[in-house]
Design a protein around this motif. Structure first.
Motif, PDB file in Angstrom:
ATOM      1  N   TYR A  54     -35.621  13.968 -15.526  1.00 42.92           N
ATOM      2  CA  TYR A  54     -36.288  14.397 -14.149  1.00 42.92           C
ATOM      3  C   TYR A  54     -37.472  14.909 -13.862  1.00 42.92           C
ATOM      4  O   TYR A  54     -38.566  15.036 -15.127  1.00 42.92           O
ATOM      5  CB  TYR A  54     -35.336  15.434 -13.724  1.00 42.92           C
ATOM      6  CG  TYR A  54     -33.823  15.729 -13.302  1.00 42.92           C
ATOM      7  CD1 TYR A  54     -33.190  14.918 -12.514  1.00 42.92           C
ATOM      8  CD2 TYR A  54     -32.667  15.977 -14.212  1.00 42.92           C
ATOM      9  CE1 TYR A  54     -31.487  14.313 -12.423  1.00 42.92           C
ATOM     10  CE2 TYR A  54     -30.915  15.780 -14.433  1.00 42.92           C
ATOM     11  CZ  TYR A  54     -30.923  14.826 -13.743  1.00 42.92           C
ATOM     12  OH  TYR A  54     -29.662  14.674 -13.499  1.00 42.92           O
ATOM     13  N   ARG A  56     -41.054  16.368 -11.519  1.00 42.09           N
ATOM     14  CA  ARG A  56     -41.346  16.824 -10.610  1.00 42.09           C
ATOM     15  C   ARG A  56     -42.447  17.282  -9.904  1.00 42.09           C
ATOM     16  O   ARG A  56     -43.874  17.193 -11.067  1.00 42.09           O
ATOM     17  CB  ARG A  56     -41.137  17.887  -9.730  1.00 42.09           C
ATOM     18  CG  ARG A  56     -41.380  18.942 -11.101  1.00 42.09           C
ATOM     19  CD  ARG A  56     -40.354  20.352 -10.163  1.00 42.09           C
ATOM     20  NE  ARG A  56     -41.783  21.244  -8.913  1.00 42.09           N
ATOM     21  CZ  ARG A  56     -41.553  21.898  -7.734  1.00 42.09           C
ATOM     22  NH1 ARG A  56     -39.978  22.160  -8.361  1.00 42.09           N
ATOM     23  NH2 ARG A  56     -42.056  21.946  -7.357  1.00 42.09           N
ATOM     24  N   MET A  65     -36.792  14.081  -3.191  1.00 42.19           N
ATOM     25  CA  MET A  65     -36.426  13.462  -4.330  1.00 42.19           C
ATOM     26  C   MET A  65     -35.916  12.110  -4.012  1.00 42.19           C
ATOM     27  O   MET A  65     -34.651  11.387  -3.490  1.00 42.19           O
ATOM     28  CB  MET A  65     -34.612  13.987  -5.093  1.00 42.19           C
ATOM     29  CG  MET A  65     -34.687  13.167  -6.039  1.00 42.19           C
ATOM     30  SD  MET A  65     -33.873  14.575  -6.682  1.00 42.19           S
ATOM     31  CE  MET A  65     -32.109  13.650  -6.350  1.00 42.19           C
ATOM     32  N   LYS A 126     -39.448  14.405  -6.008  1.00 37.77           N
ATOM     33  CA  LYS A 126     -38.877  15.087  -7.353  1.00 37.77           C
ATOM     34  C   LYS A 126     -38.245  13.067  -7.273  1.00 37.77           C
ATOM     35  O   LYS A 126     -37.991  12.596  -6.240  1.00 37.77           O
ATOM     36  CB  LYS A 126     -37.792  16.142  -7.052  1.00 37.77           C
ATOM     37  CG  LYS A 126     -38.492  17.118  -6.387  1.00 37.77           C
ATOM     38  CD  LYS A 126     -37.401  18.683  -6.602  1.00 37.77           C
ATOM     39  CE  LYS A 126     -37.813  19.533  -6.349  1.00 37.77           C
ATOM     40  NZ  LYS A 126     -36.623  21.066  -5.816  1.00 37.77           N
ATOM     41  N   ILE A 151     -35.911  20.566 -12.250  1.00 39.54           N
ATOM     42  CA  ILE A 151     -36.861  20.155 -11.218  1.00 39.54           C
ATOM     43  C   ILE A 151     -36.443  20.990  -9.797  1.00 39.54           C
ATOM     44  O   ILE A 151     -37.344  21.048  -9.003  1.00 39.54           O
ATOM     45  CB  ILE A 151     -36.614  18.496 -10.864  1.00 39.54           C
ATOM     46  CG1 ILE A 151     -36.013  18.447 -10.258  1.00 39.54           C
ATOM     47  CG2 ILE A 151     -37.340  17.867 -11.608  1.00 39.54           C
ATOM     48  CD1 ILE A 151     -35.302  16.969 -10.004  1.00 39.54           C
TER      49      ILE A 151
END
Length: 383
Positions: A54, A56, A65, A126, A151
């Motif tokens: 993940y 960001r 995202m 994200k 995130i």
């Protein structure tokens, strides 16, 4: 676009078939994103041979995202004219394993990440990148609990499976089962005196087909799908050791592909009742006769309402007034079912015409359209 092609060339060169490690690709993506200023959180699997991540960038907040998976299906047994793990450009098409499913989208995501690194973001961007999607959305289900602590939950998500850049708001879920049949072995000359495990399997298969007939006749129905009801399908049956021996053991692999509104739990109960009914006539004389059903893997379906705000936003980003549904499963159902994240499926390429096939390719125009859509997404969270 040139940058997208450079990135795609690197991605295709990683042979991330689901049975193999994806760590080299994850290392590349992690370094790439950190170089763009992203905070990156790696999520390894239990073996340490695979990982997702993940990432960001931007200010605090929910943000948006984009999501992809890193694994591809095997090329073994397929006849390729092109090199499977080398990007080949010809006649407006880009050939290579994963160009459509779904490294083309991942390349567009990373191009977006570079663009985001110099944008004045008003909300965070994200990124989710998973593993083992091709074997039943396994990776994202192992990763999902780490999303919010790393995130944070986004207000919406785009999963870039190939839809020819249409906005898909639904797909079926899937449950994979294994049934094990225990009979009583004996000499085939005296077969009626024993319990043939393959015959038990055949009888149980008849029960599965009967349940399937009920779905086809009674629904529920969703005519957004070419097959508008849930389905049961037997994919593999094995058993026996020799022709002159009544087999005492057999195994069956079968699946339930279901509308999001259908219950795996309810269907599993029906299957258990059917199994009990199949063995009941034998158990008075042969108590060991049995059918054992195990749920091997499952992922949820997806069903978003067309009047949902995020669906309207996604249509605006894709510049379309229509939505569609896809026949194949995706990780979008996991994001929506587990964390209630509104998630659409929208990405370059055509699964039916190009995905999982030899000489897999994506049209250059599809990547251009994807870059344009993601650019509009970036614009929506920038000033």
């Amino acid at each position: 676009m040139q940058r997208t092609l450079e990135i795609l060339d690197r991605l295709i060169a990683f042979p991330t078939v689901s049975a193999e490690s994806n760590l080299a690709l994850i290392d590349y993506v992690q370094t790439f994103l950190q170089g763009c200023g992203f905070s990156v959180h790696r999520v390894p699997d239990q073996t340490g041979q695979k990982a997702g991540l993940y990432a960001r960038i931007g200010p605090d907040g929910a943000g948006l995202m984009v999501s992809a998976h890193s694994d591809v299906v095997p090329v073994a047994g397929q006849v390729w004219r092109e090199e499977a793990f080398k990007l080949t450009r010809r006649d407006g098409r880009l050939f290579g394993r994963g160009t459509t499913d779904m490294k083309g989208y991942l390349a567009c995501m990373l191009t977006l990440a570079e663009r985001a690194s110099t944008a004045n973001l008003t909300e965070p961007l994200k990124i989710a990148l998973s593993y083992d999607e091709e074997v039943g959305c396994v990776g994202i289900q192992n990763m999902i609990d780490a999303l919010e602590p790393t995130i944070g939950r986004p207000r919406g998500c785009f999963v870039g499976e190939p839809t020819s850049m249409a906005v898909a708001t639904g797909h079926k879920g899937k449950a994979a089962f294994k049934a094990r049949f225990t009979g009583v072995a004996g000499h085939s000359a005296l077969a009626p005196n024993f319990v043939n495990a393959l015959h038990l399997a055949a009888d149980f298969m008849g029960e599965i087909r009967s349940l399937q007939g009920g779905f086809a006749e009674n629904g529920p129905f969703d005519h957004g799908y070419s097959v508008p009801y849930s389905t049961l399908h037997v994919g593999k049956l094995s058993g026996g050791t020799a022709l002159n021996i009544v087999p005492h053991h057999a195994e069956m692999d079968f699946e339930f592909r279901h509308l999001a509104c259908d219950s795996i739990k309810a269907t599993t109960q029906q299957l258990q009742e059917a199994a009990a009914g199949t063995v009941a006539p034998y158990q008075g004389e042969f108590a060991q006769t049995d059918i054992e059903i195990d749920l091997v893997n499952a992922y949820p379906g997806l069903a978003l309402s067309d009047d949902m705000d995020f669906v309207g936003f996604a249509k605006a980003m894709a510049q379309t007034n229509e939505t569609t549904k896809v026949a194949f499963g995706t990780e979008a159902g996991v994001f929506f079912d587990v964390l209630d994240i509104p998630t659409v499926v929208c990405g370059p390429g055509d699964m039916q015409g190009q995905g999982h096939q030899p000489d897999e390719y994506v049209e250059m125009d599809q990547l251009i359209a994807c870059n344009a859509m993601l650019g509009r997404v970036l614009g929506s969270i920038s000033s």
